[in-house]
Design a protein around this motif. Structure first.
Motif, PDB file in Angstrom:
ATOM      1  N   GLN A  80       0.857  -1.176   0.000  1.00  0.00           N
ATOM      2  CA  GLN A  80       0.000   0.000   0.000  1.00  0.00           C
ATOM      3  C   GLN A  80       0.899   1.233   0.000  1.00  0.00           C
ATOM      4  OE1 GLN A  80      -3.448   0.269  -0.097  1.00  0.00           O
ATOM      5  NE2 GLN A  80      -3.055   2.477  -0.305  1.00  0.00           N
ATOM      6  N   THR A  81       0.752   2.056  -1.017  1.00  0.00           N
ATOM      7  CA  THR A  81       1.583   3.253  -1.146  1.00  0.00           C
ATOM      8  C   THR A  81       0.702   4.488  -0.996  1.00  0.00           C
ATOM      9  OG1 THR A  81       1.363   3.424  -3.555  1.00  0.00           O
ATOM     10  CG2 THR A  81       3.106   2.004  -2.730  1.00  0.00           C
ATOM     11  N   ASN A  82       1.018   5.326  -0.016  1.00  0.00           N
ATOM     12  CA  ASN A  82       0.256   6.534   0.268  1.00  0.00           C
ATOM     13  C   ASN A  82       1.150   7.767   0.170  1.00  0.00           C
ATOM     14  OD1 ASN A  82      -2.019   4.937   0.893  1.00  0.00           O
ATOM     15  ND2 ASN A  82      -1.396   4.790   3.038  1.00  0.00           N
ATOM     16  N   SER A  83       0.522   8.903   0.065  1.00  0.00           N
ATOM     17  CA  SER A  83       1.254  10.183   0.014  1.00  0.00           C
ATOM     18  C   SER A  83       2.376  10.139  -1.014  1.00  0.00           C
ATOM     19  CB  SER A  83       1.817  10.526   1.405  1.00  0.00           C
ATOM     20  OG  SER A  83       0.786  10.593   2.358  1.00  0.00           O
ATOM     21  N   LEU A  84       2.040   9.656  -2.180  1.00  0.00           N
ATOM     22  CA  LEU A  84       3.050   9.480  -3.229  1.00  0.00           C
ATOM     23  C   LEU A  84       3.590  10.815  -3.718  1.00  0.00           C
ATOM     24  CD1 LEU A  84       1.291   6.583  -5.119  1.00  0.00           C
ATOM     25  CD2 LEU A  84       3.574   6.456  -4.108  1.00  0.00           C
ATOM     26  N   THR A  85       4.848  10.805  -4.055  1.00  0.00           N
ATOM     27  CA  THR A  85       5.520  11.976  -4.617  1.00  0.00           C
ATOM     28  C   THR A  85       6.150  11.578  -5.956  1.00  0.00           C
ATOM     29  OG1 THR A  85       7.732  11.590  -3.722  1.00  0.00           O
ATOM     30  CG2 THR A  85       6.113  12.608  -2.246  1.00  0.00           C
ATOM     31  N   PRO A  86       6.508  12.552  -6.785  1.00  0.00           N
ATOM     32  CA  PRO A  86       7.159  12.206  -8.061  1.00  0.00           C
ATOM     33  C   PRO A  86       8.429  11.376  -7.870  1.00  0.00           C
ATOM     34  CG  PRO A  86       6.392  14.462  -8.122  1.00  0.00           C
ATOM     35  CD  PRO A  86       6.161  13.982  -6.716  1.00  0.00           C
ATOM     36  N   GLU A  87       9.060  11.491  -6.712  1.00  0.00           N
ATOM     37  CA  GLU A  87      10.264  10.710  -6.440  1.00  0.00           C
ATOM     38  C   GLU A  87       9.973   9.218  -6.272  1.00  0.00           C
ATOM     39  OE1 GLU A  87      11.030  14.643  -6.398  1.00  0.00           O
ATOM     40  OE2 GLU A  87       9.643  13.744  -4.934  1.00  0.00           O
ATOM     41  N   ASP A  88       8.713   8.876  -6.111  1.00  0.00           N
ATOM     42  CA  ASP A  88       8.324   7.474  -6.004  1.00  0.00           C
ATOM     43  C   ASP A  88       8.105   6.830  -7.373  1.00  0.00           C
ATOM     44  OD1 ASP A  88       6.362   8.499  -3.226  1.00  0.00           O
ATOM     45  OD2 ASP A  88       8.230   7.354  -3.124  1.00  0.00           O
ATOM     46  N   THR A  89       8.187   7.610  -8.424  1.00  0.00           N
ATOM     47  CA  THR A  89       8.019   7.073  -9.771  1.00  0.00           C
ATOM     48  C   THR A  89       9.106   6.059 -10.074  1.00  0.00           C
ATOM     49  OG1 THR A  89       6.948   9.071 -10.613  1.00  0.00           O
ATOM     50  CG2 THR A  89       8.048   7.656 -12.217  1.00  0.00           C
ATOM     51  N   ALA A  90       8.691   4.851 -10.423  1.00  0.00           N
ATOM     52  CA  ALA A  90       9.638   3.764 -10.657  1.00  0.00           C
ATOM     53  C   ALA A  90       8.890   2.540 -11.138  1.00  0.00           C
ATOM     54  CB  ALA A  90      10.409   3.441  -9.381  1.00  0.00           C
ATOM     55  N   LEU A  91       9.656   1.575 -11.575  1.00  0.00           N
ATOM     56  CA  LEU A  91       9.130   0.242 -11.846  1.00  0.00           C
ATOM     57  C   LEU A  91       9.277  -0.554 -10.553  1.00  0.00           C
ATOM     58  CD1 LEU A  91       7.959  -1.516 -14.111  1.00  0.00           C
ATOM     59  CD2 LEU A  91      10.290  -2.235 -14.643  1.00  0.00           C
ATOM     60  N   TYR A  92       8.162  -1.055 -10.054  1.00  0.00           N
ATOM     61  CA  TYR A  92       8.160  -1.755  -8.776  1.00  0.00           C
ATOM     62  C   TYR A  92       8.135  -3.268  -9.008  1.00  0.00           C
ATOM     63  CZ  TYR A  92       7.471   2.523  -6.130  1.00  0.00           C
ATOM     64  OH  TYR A  92       7.639   3.762  -5.556  1.00  0.00           O
ATOM     65  N   TYR A  93       9.029  -3.952  -8.316  1.00  0.00           N
ATOM     66  CA  TYR A  93       9.165  -5.394  -8.438  1.00  0.00           C
ATOM     67  C   TYR A  93       8.879  -6.074  -7.102  1.00  0.00           C
ATOM     68  CZ  TYR A  93      12.035  -4.302 -12.568  1.00  0.00           C
ATOM     69  OH  TYR A  93      12.500  -3.838 -13.771  1.00  0.00           O
ATOM     70  N   CYS A  94       8.300  -7.251  -7.161  1.00  0.00           N
ATOM     71  CA  CYS A  94       8.228  -8.092  -5.979  1.00  0.00           C
ATOM     72  C   CYS A  94       9.227  -9.231  -6.148  1.00  0.00           C
ATOM     73  CB  CYS A  94       6.825  -8.637  -5.755  1.00  0.00           C
ATOM     74  SG  CYS A  94       6.167  -9.615  -7.115  1.00  0.00           S
ATOM     75  N   ALA A  95       9.667  -9.763  -5.021  1.00  0.00           N
ATOM     76  CA  ALA A  95      10.670 -10.809  -5.055  1.00  0.00           C
ATOM     77  C   ALA A  95      10.505 -11.717  -3.847  1.00  0.00           C
ATOM     78  CB  ALA A  95      12.069 -10.202  -5.073  1.00  0.00           C
ATOM     79  N   ALA A  96      11.004 -12.927  -3.969  1.00  0.00           N
ATOM     80  CA  ALA A  96      10.888 -13.930  -2.912  1.00  0.00           C
ATOM     81  C   ALA A  96      12.262 -14.463  -2.554  1.00  0.00           C
ATOM     82  CB  ALA A  96       9.985 -15.069  -3.364  1.00  0.00           C
ATOM     83  N   THR A  97      12.467 -14.684  -1.265  1.00  0.00           N
ATOM     84  CA  THR A  97      13.738 -15.203  -0.792  1.00  0.00           C
ATOM     85  C   THR A  97      13.532 -16.228   0.310  1.00  0.00           C
ATOM     86  OG1 THR A  97      15.863 -14.612   0.228  1.00  0.00           O
ATOM     87  CG2 THR A  97      13.955 -13.299   0.878  1.00  0.00           C
ATOM     88  N   THR A  98      14.459 -17.167   0.413  1.00  0.00           N
ATOM     89  CA  THR A  98      14.437 -18.136   1.498  1.00  0.00           C
ATOM     90  C   THR A  98      15.226 -17.641   2.707  1.00  0.00           C
ATOM     91  OG1 THR A  98      16.320 -19.264   0.485  1.00  0.00           O
ATOM     92  CG2 THR A  98      14.119 -20.110  -0.038  1.00  0.00           C
ATOM     93  N   GLU A  99      15.828 -16.469   2.592  1.00  0.00           N
ATOM     94  CA  GLU A  99      16.536 -15.884   3.731  1.00  0.00           C
ATOM     95  C   GLU A  99      15.555 -15.600   4.869  1.00  0.00           C
ATOM     96  OE1 GLU A  99      20.207 -16.218   2.360  1.00  0.00           O
ATOM     97  OE2 GLU A  99      19.943 -14.872   4.074  1.00  0.00           O
TER      98      GLU A  99
END
Length: 124
Positions: A80-99
């Motif tokens: 959930q992303t709130n109070s977004l600013t232009p600096e938040d502009t990006a390609l967002y990725y999800c990832a999984a780890t066994t760590e």
């Protein structure tokens, strides 16, 4: 496989809810993270959540504005992303780890699986 969605174009101050759906029966075995990569910049960690969902960590730049959560019954992790600013502009990725989530954000190299990314664009 990981499938990210929920990105889009939003005005500054707005919100978006990103989703990452995982296939398979072992979702609850993975610590899940969100990363982002802005144009011309390196990919950076945004948030991470433990297997149970009890523990979370955030980058300083998003603390208090973003919330990571997961639903193991639905094999889905959310951002959930709130109070977004232009600096938040990006390609967002999800990832999984066994760590194990024991300290701070987990380094990118420790992740085993990656989604394809969803674009978030914030206009001023």
């Amino acid at each position: 496989q990981l499938q990210a969605s929920g990105g889009g174009l939003v005005q500054a101050g707005g919100s978006l809810r990103l989703l990452c759906a995982a296939s398979g029966r072992t979702f609850s075995r993975y610590v899940m993270g969100w990363f982002r990569q802005a144009p011309g910049k390196e990919r950076e960690p945004v948030a991470v959540i433990s297997r149970s969902g009890v523990s979370t960590r955030y980058a300083d730049s998003v603390k208090g504005r973003f919330t990571i959560s997961r639903d193991n019954a639905k094999n889905t992790v959310y951002l959930q992303t709130n109070s977004l600013t232009p600096e938040d502009t990006a390609l967002y990725y999800c990832a999984a780890t066994t760590e194990t989530l024991a300290g701070g954000l987990i380094a990118e190299a420790k992740y085993d699986y990656w989604g394809q990314g969803t674009q978030v664009t914030v206009s001023s």
